[in-house]
Design a protein around this motif. Sequence first.
Motif, PDB file in Angstrom:
ATOM      1  N   ASN A 262       0.846  -1.169   0.000  1.00  0.00           N
ATOM      2  CA  ASN A 262       0.000   0.000   0.000  1.00  0.00           C
ATOM      3  C   ASN A 262       0.895   1.236   0.000  1.00  0.00           C
ATOM      4  O   ASN A 262       1.615   1.490   0.943  1.00  0.00           O
ATOM      5  N   ALA A 263       0.866   2.022  -1.078  1.00  0.00           N
ATOM      6  CA  ALA A 263       1.748   3.172  -1.213  1.00  0.00           C
ATOM      7  C   ALA A 263       1.360   4.313  -0.282  1.00  0.00           C
ATOM      8  O   ALA A 263       2.162   5.190  -0.009  1.00  0.00           O
ATOM      9  N   LYS A 264       0.136   4.314   0.233  1.00  0.00           N
ATOM     10  CA  LYS A 264      -0.320   5.387   1.106  1.00  0.00           C
ATOM     11  C   LYS A 264       0.238   5.263   2.516  1.00  0.00           C
ATOM     12  O   LYS A 264       0.192   6.198   3.286  1.00  0.00           O
ATOM     13  N   CYS A 265       0.746   4.117   2.872  1.00  0.00           N
ATOM     14  CA  CYS A 265       1.210   3.857   4.232  1.00  0.00           C
ATOM     15  C   CYS A 265       2.713   4.115   4.332  1.00  0.00           C
ATOM     16  O   CYS A 265       3.500   3.483   3.650  1.00  0.00           O
ATOM     17  N   LYS A 266       3.099   5.044   5.209  1.00  0.00           N
ATOM     18  CA  LYS A 266       4.509   5.322   5.435  1.00  0.00           C
ATOM     19  C   LYS A 266       4.999   4.441   6.578  1.00  0.00           C
ATOM     20  O   LYS A 266       4.363   4.371   7.629  1.00  0.00           O
ATOM     21  N   PRO A 267       6.128   3.757   6.399  1.00  0.00           N
ATOM     22  CA  PRO A 267       6.607   2.825   7.428  1.00  0.00           C
ATOM     23  C   PRO A 267       6.865   3.484   8.779  1.00  0.00           C
ATOM     24  O   PRO A 267       6.567   2.902   9.821  1.00  0.00           O
TER      25      PRO A 267
ATOM     26  N   ASN B 170      -3.111  -6.837   7.514  1.00  0.00           N
ATOM     27  CA  ASN B 170      -4.291  -6.724   6.677  1.00  0.00           C
ATOM     28  C   ASN B 170      -4.464  -5.297   6.154  1.00  0.00           C
ATOM     29  O   ASN B 170      -4.826  -5.093   4.998  1.00  0.00           O
ATOM     30  N   ILE B 171      -4.182  -4.313   6.985  1.00  0.00           N
ATOM     31  CA  ILE B 171      -4.342  -2.912   6.596  1.00  0.00           C
ATOM     32  C   ILE B 171      -3.354  -2.522   5.498  1.00  0.00           C
ATOM     33  O   ILE B 171      -3.706  -1.819   4.556  1.00  0.00           O
TER      34      ILE B 171
ATOM     35  N   GLY C 145      -0.577  -8.933  20.920  1.00  0.00           N
ATOM     36  CA  GLY C 145       0.468  -8.619  19.944  1.00  0.00           C
ATOM     37  C   GLY C 145       0.253  -9.308  18.609  1.00  0.00           C
ATOM     38  O   GLY C 145       0.403  -8.686  17.548  1.00  0.00           O
ATOM     39  N   VAL C 146      -0.123 -10.564  18.629  1.00  0.00           N
ATOM     40  CA  VAL C 146      -0.387 -11.292  17.382  1.00  0.00           C
ATOM     41  C   VAL C 146      -1.624 -10.721  16.694  1.00  0.00           C
ATOM     42  O   VAL C 146      -1.652 -10.579  15.465  1.00  0.00           O
ATOM     43  N   ALA C 147      -2.630 -10.357  17.465  1.00  0.00           N
ATOM     44  CA  ALA C 147      -3.838  -9.769  16.876  1.00  0.00           C
ATOM     45  C   ALA C 147      -3.534  -8.420  16.235  1.00  0.00           C
ATOM     46  O   ALA C 147      -4.013  -8.134  15.121  1.00  0.00           O
ATOM     47  N   ILE C 148      -2.730  -7.592  16.893  1.00  0.00           N
ATOM     48  CA  ILE C 148      -2.353  -6.293  16.323  1.00  0.00           C
ATOM     49  C   ILE C 148      -1.519  -6.492  15.068  1.00  0.00           C
ATOM     50  O   ILE C 148      -1.700  -5.789  14.068  1.00  0.00           O
ATOM     51  N   LEU C 149      -0.608  -7.460  15.077  1.00  0.00           N
ATOM     52  CA  LEU C 149       0.207  -7.739  13.908  1.00  0.00           C
ATOM     53  C   LEU C 149      -0.651  -8.208  12.736  1.00  0.00           C
ATOM     54  O   LEU C 149      -0.481  -7.746  11.611  1.00  0.00           O
ATOM     55  N   ALA C 150      -1.599  -9.098  12.993  1.00  0.00           N
ATOM     56  CA  ALA C 150      -2.487  -9.585  11.931  1.00  0.00           C
ATOM     57  C   ALA C 150      -3.328  -8.451  11.364  1.00  0.00           C
ATOM     58  O   ALA C 150      -3.498  -8.343  10.137  1.00  0.00           O
ATOM     59  N   LEU C 151      -3.845  -7.592  12.225  1.00  0.00           N
ATOM     60  CA  LEU C 151      -4.650  -6.464  11.764  1.00  0.00           C
ATOM     61  C   LEU C 151      -3.825  -5.488  10.936  1.00  0.00           C
ATOM     62  O   LEU C 151      -4.264  -5.022   9.880  1.00  0.00           O
ATOM     63  N   SER C 152      -2.609  -5.197  11.390  1.00  0.00           N
ATOM     64  CA  SER C 152      -1.768  -4.263  10.644  1.00  0.00           C
ATOM     65  C   SER C 152      -1.323  -4.845   9.305  1.00  0.00           C
ATOM     66  O   SER C 152      -1.216  -4.117   8.319  1.00  0.00           O
TER      67      SER C 152
ATOM     68  N   ASN D  37      -1.849  -4.553   3.404  1.00  0.00           N
ATOM     69  CA  ASN D  37      -1.877  -5.531   2.308  1.00  0.00           C
ATOM     70  C   ASN D  37      -0.588  -6.339   2.195  1.00  0.00           C
ATOM     71  O   ASN D  37      -0.038  -6.503   1.103  1.00  0.00           O
ATOM     72  N   LEU D  38      -0.100  -6.835   3.308  1.00  0.00           N
ATOM     73  CA  LEU D  38       1.054  -7.716   3.322  1.00  0.00           C
ATOM     74  C   LEU D  38       0.634  -9.075   3.858  1.00  0.00           C
ATOM     75  O   LEU D  38      -0.387  -9.199   4.533  1.00  0.00           O
ATOM     76  N   SER D  39       1.425 -10.089   3.562  1.00  0.00           N
ATOM     77  CA  SER D  39       1.148 -11.417   4.096  1.00  0.00           C
ATOM     78  C   SER D  39       2.204 -11.759   5.143  1.00  0.00           C
ATOM     79  O   SER D  39       3.204 -11.065   5.298  1.00  0.00           O
ATOM     80  N   TRP D  40       1.962 -12.859   5.850  1.00  0.00           N
ATOM     81  CA  TRP D  40       2.910 -13.292   6.871  1.00  0.00           C
ATOM     82  C   TRP D  40       4.259 -13.628   6.242  1.00  0.00           C
ATOM     83  O   TRP D  40       5.305 -13.369   6.838  1.00  0.00           O
ATOM     84  N   SER D  41       4.255 -14.186   5.047  1.00  0.00           N
ATOM     85  CA  SER D  41       5.519 -14.537   4.393  1.00  0.00           C
ATOM     86  C   SER D  41       6.286 -13.288   3.954  1.00  0.00           C
ATOM     87  O   SER D  41       7.502 -13.330   3.827  1.00  0.00           O
ATOM     88  N   ASP D  42       5.586 -12.168   3.724  1.00  0.00           N
ATOM     89  CA  ASP D  42       6.259 -10.926   3.353  1.00  0.00           C
ATOM     90  C   ASP D  42       7.122 -10.368   4.479  1.00  0.00           C
ATOM     91  O   ASP D  42       8.077  -9.645   4.234  1.00  0.00           O
TER      92      ASP D  42
END
Length: 74
Positions: A4-9, A57-58, A48-55, A60-65
Amino acid sequence: MGRNAKCKPGNLCIALFSLCLSVRFVEYLLIETDKTDIGENVLHKIVGVAILALSLNIVNLSWSDIGFQVKTVL
């Protein structure tokens, strides 16, 4: 890998850190899990895992990324 290009790291890291810190304050001051049977580490890991999964999803990355690998059990 569709990022997602709109999201700054930097902004994402600050937001996630702030969210985790606020959850920790709530846990220490309101829930007081150090006085319960479940212990504080269990709640920290679950949230922590729930926040990571939600982020993931927001943005558009996968766990393997982010470095997790799928291993099959035979």
